[in-house]
Design a protein around this motif. Sequence first.
Motif, PDB file in Angstrom:
ATOM      1  N   ALA A 249       0.865  -1.180   0.000  1.00 33.54           N
ATOM      2  CA  ALA A 249       0.000   0.000   0.000  1.00 33.54           C
ATOM      3  C   ALA A 249       0.900   1.227   0.000  1.00 33.54           C
ATOM      4  CB  ALA A 249      -0.930   0.008   1.207  1.00 33.54           C
ATOM      5  N   TYR A 250       0.359   2.314  -0.513  1.00 29.86           N
ATOM      6  CA  TYR A 250       1.096   3.571  -0.600  1.00 29.86           C
ATOM      7  C   TYR A 250       0.254   4.689  -0.019  1.00 29.86           C
ATOM      8  CZ  TYR A 250       3.914   0.985  -3.950  1.00 29.86           C
ATOM      9  OH  TYR A 250       4.713   0.045  -4.546  1.00 29.86           O
ATOM     10  N   GLY A 251       0.922   5.601   0.664  1.00 25.77           N
ATOM     11  CA  GLY A 251       0.302   6.813   1.152  1.00 25.77           C
ATOM     12  C   GLY A 251       1.009   8.005   0.552  1.00 25.77           C
ATOM     13  N   PHE A 252       0.239   8.929   0.018  1.00 24.38           N
ATOM     14  CA  PHE A 252       0.782  10.118  -0.625  1.00 24.38           C
ATOM     15  C   PHE A 252       0.308  11.346   0.158  1.00 24.38           C
ATOM     16  CE2 PHE A 252       0.331   6.785  -3.757  1.00 24.38           C
ATOM     17  CZ  PHE A 252       1.587   6.752  -4.329  1.00 24.38           C
ATOM     18  N   ALA A 253       1.121  11.795   1.100  1.00 25.30           N
ATOM     19  CA  ALA A 253       0.790  12.967   1.910  1.00 25.30           C
ATOM     20  C   ALA A 253       1.070  14.220   1.098  1.00 25.30           C
ATOM     21  CB  ALA A 253       1.606  12.965   3.199  1.00 25.30           C
ATOM     22  N   LYS A 254       0.229  15.223   1.328  1.00 24.82           N
ATOM     23  CA  LYS A 254       0.378  16.496   0.611  1.00 24.82           C
ATOM     24  C   LYS A 254       0.459  17.607   1.652  1.00 24.82           C
ATOM     25  CE  LYS A 254      -3.348  15.017  -1.486  1.00 24.82           C
ATOM     26  NZ  LYS A 254      -4.574  15.031  -2.270  1.00 24.82           N
ATOM     27  N   GLY A 255       1.550  18.303   1.671  1.00 22.14           N
ATOM     28  CA  GLY A 255       1.731  19.432   2.584  1.00 22.14           C
ATOM     29  C   GLY A 255       2.124  19.030   3.994  1.00 22.14           C
ATOM     30  N   PRO A 256       3.357  18.607   4.303  1.00 21.12           N
ATOM     31  CA  PRO A 256       4.434  18.405   3.336  1.00 21.12           C
ATOM     32  C   PRO A 256       4.213  17.118   2.529  1.00 21.12           C
ATOM     33  CG  PRO A 256       5.206  17.762   5.514  1.00 21.12           C
ATOM     34  CD  PRO A 256       3.810  18.318   5.678  1.00 21.12           C
ATOM     35  N   PHE A 257       4.805  17.097   1.350  1.00 21.21           N
ATOM     36  CA  PHE A 257       4.678  15.950   0.478  1.00 21.21           C
ATOM     37  C   PHE A 257       5.537  14.800   0.999  1.00 21.21           C
ATOM     38  CE2 PHE A 257       3.467  19.525  -2.105  1.00 21.21           C
ATOM     39  CZ  PHE A 257       2.326  19.050  -2.731  1.00 21.21           C
ATOM     40  N   GLY A 258       4.943  13.625   1.056  1.00 24.62           N
ATOM     41  CA  GLY A 258       5.660  12.453   1.519  1.00 24.62           C
ATOM     42  C   GLY A 258       5.034  11.192   0.963  1.00 24.62           C
ATOM     43  N   GLN A 259       5.863  10.261   0.529  1.00 23.96           N
ATOM     44  CA  GLN A 259       5.361   8.992   0.006  1.00 23.96           C
ATOM     45  C   GLN A 259       5.787   7.870   0.933  1.00 23.96           C
ATOM     46  OE1 GLN A 259       5.723   7.962  -4.226  1.00 23.96           O
ATOM     47  NE2 GLN A 259       6.446   5.953  -3.554  1.00 23.96           N
ATOM     48  N   THR A 260       4.796   7.219   1.537  1.00 29.47           N
ATOM     49  CA  THR A 260       5.034   6.093   2.425  1.00 29.47           C
ATOM     50  C   THR A 260       4.631   4.809   1.712  1.00 29.47           C
ATOM     51  OG1 THR A 260       4.529   7.475   4.361  1.00 29.47           O
ATOM     52  CG2 THR A 260       4.493   5.091   4.685  1.00 29.47           C
ATOM     53  N   ARG A 261       5.441   3.762   1.891  1.00 21.98           N
ATOM     54  CA  ARG A 261       5.094   2.446   1.347  1.00 21.98           C
ATOM     55  C   ARG A 261       5.004   1.476   2.504  1.00 21.98           C
ATOM     56  NH1 ARG A 261       9.670   0.741  -1.437  1.00 21.98           N
ATOM     57  NH2 ARG A 261      10.274  -0.249   0.487  1.00 21.98           N
ATOM     58  N   TRP A 262       3.954   0.652   2.470  1.00 20.42           N
ATOM     59  CA  TRP A 262       3.779  -0.416   3.455  1.00 20.42           C
ATOM     60  C   TRP A 262       3.817  -1.753   2.729  1.00 20.42           C
ATOM     61  CZ3 TRP A 262       0.251   3.707   3.207  1.00 20.42           C
ATOM     62  CH2 TRP A 262       0.365   4.647   4.225  1.00 20.42           C
ATOM     63  N   ARG A 263       4.676  -2.661   3.182  1.00 19.43           N
ATOM     64  CA  ARG A 263       4.730  -4.024   2.634  1.00 19.43           C
ATOM     65  C   ARG A 263       4.192  -4.975   3.697  1.00 19.43           C
ATOM     66  NH1 ARG A 263       7.155  -4.415  -2.191  1.00 19.43           N
ATOM     67  NH2 ARG A 263       8.767  -2.913  -2.693  1.00 19.43           N
ATOM     68  N   PHE A 264       3.325  -5.866   3.267  1.00 17.54           N
ATOM     69  CA  PHE A 264       2.666  -6.793   4.184  1.00 17.54           C
ATOM     70  C   PHE A 264       3.214  -8.201   4.039  1.00 17.54           C
ATOM     71  CE2 PHE A 264      -0.010  -3.205   3.545  1.00 17.54           C
ATOM     72  CZ  PHE A 264      -0.569  -2.974   4.774  1.00 17.54           C
TER      73      PHE A 264
END
Length: 169
Positions: free
Chosen positions: A154-169
């Motif tokens: 799964a991926y999370g794309f935060a905006k303000g500040p911009f950040g890309q998180t990846r979760w591996r299960f």
Amino acid sequence: MPRNNPETVLDSRYSDSEAEALEWPEAARRLAEAELFWVTTLRPDGRPHMTPLLAVWHGGALHFTTGPDERKARNLARHPQCALATGNDLWEEGVGLVVEGEAERVRDTARLSELAEAWAAKYGERWRFAVADGAFVSEPAGRALVFAVAPRVAYGFAKGPFGQTRWRF
């Protein structure tokens, strides 16, 4: 079902220097609260098919419905891999989430009954389903197959500040 503590990585290539990884419990909360999702399936020739739908986060998986003759049901019969996405359309605020996994048909009557209650609790009486013959049923819509997608990644794309998180299960 997925672990409650997947491997979490902030991808610095796509993140502002002050960004922090989004923790999975927060992402799961946002999945549970989101009202509209987009599902992407693969047509028989490999082209993507994307459509909006409602989904319920329950038991560590996203669940959605489709008619047995709809394009997404036919696609999933051949290629169960899919992605579901949710978020807002604002550029500098909010979080977009993408869940990738394999859609598995839910047929168990007890589980379908739980999911039917979850649908009504989340979306209201308009979305109350009965359960029969391994599917949801309602008038006038008829029969709806139920699929579960437990995240593989799964991926999370935060905006303000911009950040890309990846979760591996």
